[in-house]
Design a protein around this motif. Structure first.
Motif, short mmCIF file in Angstrom:
data_model
loop_
_atom_site.label_atom_id
_atom_site.label_comp_id
_atom_site.label_asym_id
_atom_site.label_seq_id
_atom_site.Cartn_x
_atom_site.Cartn_y
_atom_site.Cartn_z
N TRP A 146 0.86 -1.19 0.00
CA TRP A 146 0.00 0.00 0.00
C TRP A 146 0.89 1.24 0.00
O TRP A 146 1.79 1.36 0.84
CB TRP A 146 -0.87 0.06 1.25
N ALA B 47 3.04 7.50 8.83
CA ALA B 47 2.99 6.04 8.80
C ALA B 47 2.85 5.50 10.22
O ALA B 47 3.54 5.96 11.13
CB ALA B 47 4.25 5.49 8.13
N TYR C 131 -3.85 1.01 10.31
CA TYR C 131 -2.65 1.04 9.49
C TYR C 131 -2.65 2.33 8.66
O TYR C 131 -3.64 2.64 8.00
CB TYR C 131 -2.60 -0.13 8.51
N ASP D 228 -0.16 4.06 5.70
CA ASP D 228 1.02 3.75 4.88
C ASP D 228 1.97 4.92 4.71
O ASP D 228 3.02 4.79 4.09
CB ASP D 228 0.60 3.20 3.51
N LEU E 186 3.29 0.49 3.28
CA LEU E 186 2.81 -0.60 4.13
C LEU E 186 2.91 -1.88 3.32
O LEU E 186 2.50 -1.91 2.16
CB LEU E 186 1.36 -0.34 4.55
N ILE F 75 5.64 -1.55 8.28
CA ILE F 75 5.96 -0.33 7.54
C ILE F 75 7.38 -0.45 6.98
O ILE F 75 8.31 -0.80 7.71
CB ILE F 75 5.88 0.92 8.44
#
Length: 293
Positions: free
Chosen positions: A41, A238, A249, A251, A261, A271
């Motif tokens: 991602w 992040a 989450y 990214d 991610l 990460i």
């Protein structure tokens, strides 16, 4: 605004665009093996702005292989492009790299954000192998369901802190331009990339509170939708954090932190800080002919 047609060959006699030759060209020879992961991602690239770290992103995309690539919004900064055109070759290379990944079998899903919101009108369509959607549900290798959204919808839920009044669109743009100048000087001294804007953001108390409020609002949405977690971008921070019954989450971005991610083959998520990876690589360069562990 970016148009994928500019990267395709002229239409053939059938009226349909032909496949451009560059899609089948081999990648430049490198001295490191590609990282094979299940899912990646990335978001908040902001192509069309001077703050975009396109060269680092191209380096990252060349270094990985994945089954699915999610583009989680603000890939192209339509807001900036309406004010003035800025599109260097490195930004074209990012688009070419993504289209090449789609051509070679990677599923590419583009979740439109607020800066590329014009694409939301085309949700449900596919362009050059890239699926345009408003949101997505991703099932991990270990069976968890993750809601994937850009995250701008939750700005109306979160009380804006005073730092956002200061770091508004123009002021933030100025800070990012200063970031470019700082790193130009660092390159003169052969120093790796470092984000001034990210450094300042993490040390402003109100900014930290804003991020925390945003994370909790997003997590509540995932809970209400029956998801095990949510993946988003938007705030350029992040993070992986357990919030109640769900996992949040984010990214990150490719303007300040240069992060992605990643889901491994067994469903583990982490990460990947590509700016830090490059700093380590610069400190320990690999010479031609050496094997990379």
């Amino acid at each position: 605004m970016f148009d994928t047609a500019t990267l395709l060959d002229p239409p053939a006699a059938t009226g349909r665009p032909s496949i451009p030759d560059w899609l089948d060209l081999p990648d430049p020879r490198g001295f490191r093996p590609k990282r094979k992961v299940r899912t990646v991602w990335i978001s908040d690239i902001h192509l069309g702005t001077r703050g975009c770290n396109a060269a680092l992103l191209v380096d990252f995309l060349r270094a990985i292989e994945c089954e699915t690539l999610y583009l989680v919004g603000d890939i192209v900064d339509g807001w900036r492009l309406r004010k003035g055109w800025y599109w260097p070759d490195a930004h074209n290379e990012v688009i070419r790299r993504i289209l090449k990944m789609a051509h070679r079998g990677t599923r590419v899903v583009f979740v439109a954000g607020n800066h590329d919101e014009v694409l939301r009108d085309y949700a449900g369509l596919t362009f050059g192998g890239v699926e345009l959607v408003l949101e997505a549900i991703h099932e991990t290798a270990d069976g968890r369901r993750l809601l994937v959204q850009h995250g701008d919808a939750y700005d109306g839920v979160v009380l804006y802190a005073r730092w956002l009044a200061f770091l508004g669109d123009k002021a933030y743009g100025l800070l990012l331009r200063l970031n470019v100048v700082v790193n130009r000087v660092r390159r003169m001294f052969r120093l790796p990339y470092w984000s001034l804007s990210s450094y300042l953001k993490k040390r402003v108390k109100n900014a930290v509170q804003y991020v925390s409020n945003f994370e909790e609002a997003v997590a509540q949405e995932a809970l209400s939708r029956g998801a095990d977690g949510i993946v988003c971008g938007h705030i350029h921070c992040a993070e992986i954090r357990r919030i109640g019954a769900v996992t949040y989450y984010n990214d990150g971005d490719w303007v300040e932190s240069c992060t992605a991610l990643v889901e491994e083959a067994d469903g583990r998520m982490h990460i990947l800080d590509w700016a830090e990876e490059n700093r380590r690589a610069a400190a320990n360069p690999v010479r031609e002919g050496e094997l990379v562990a």
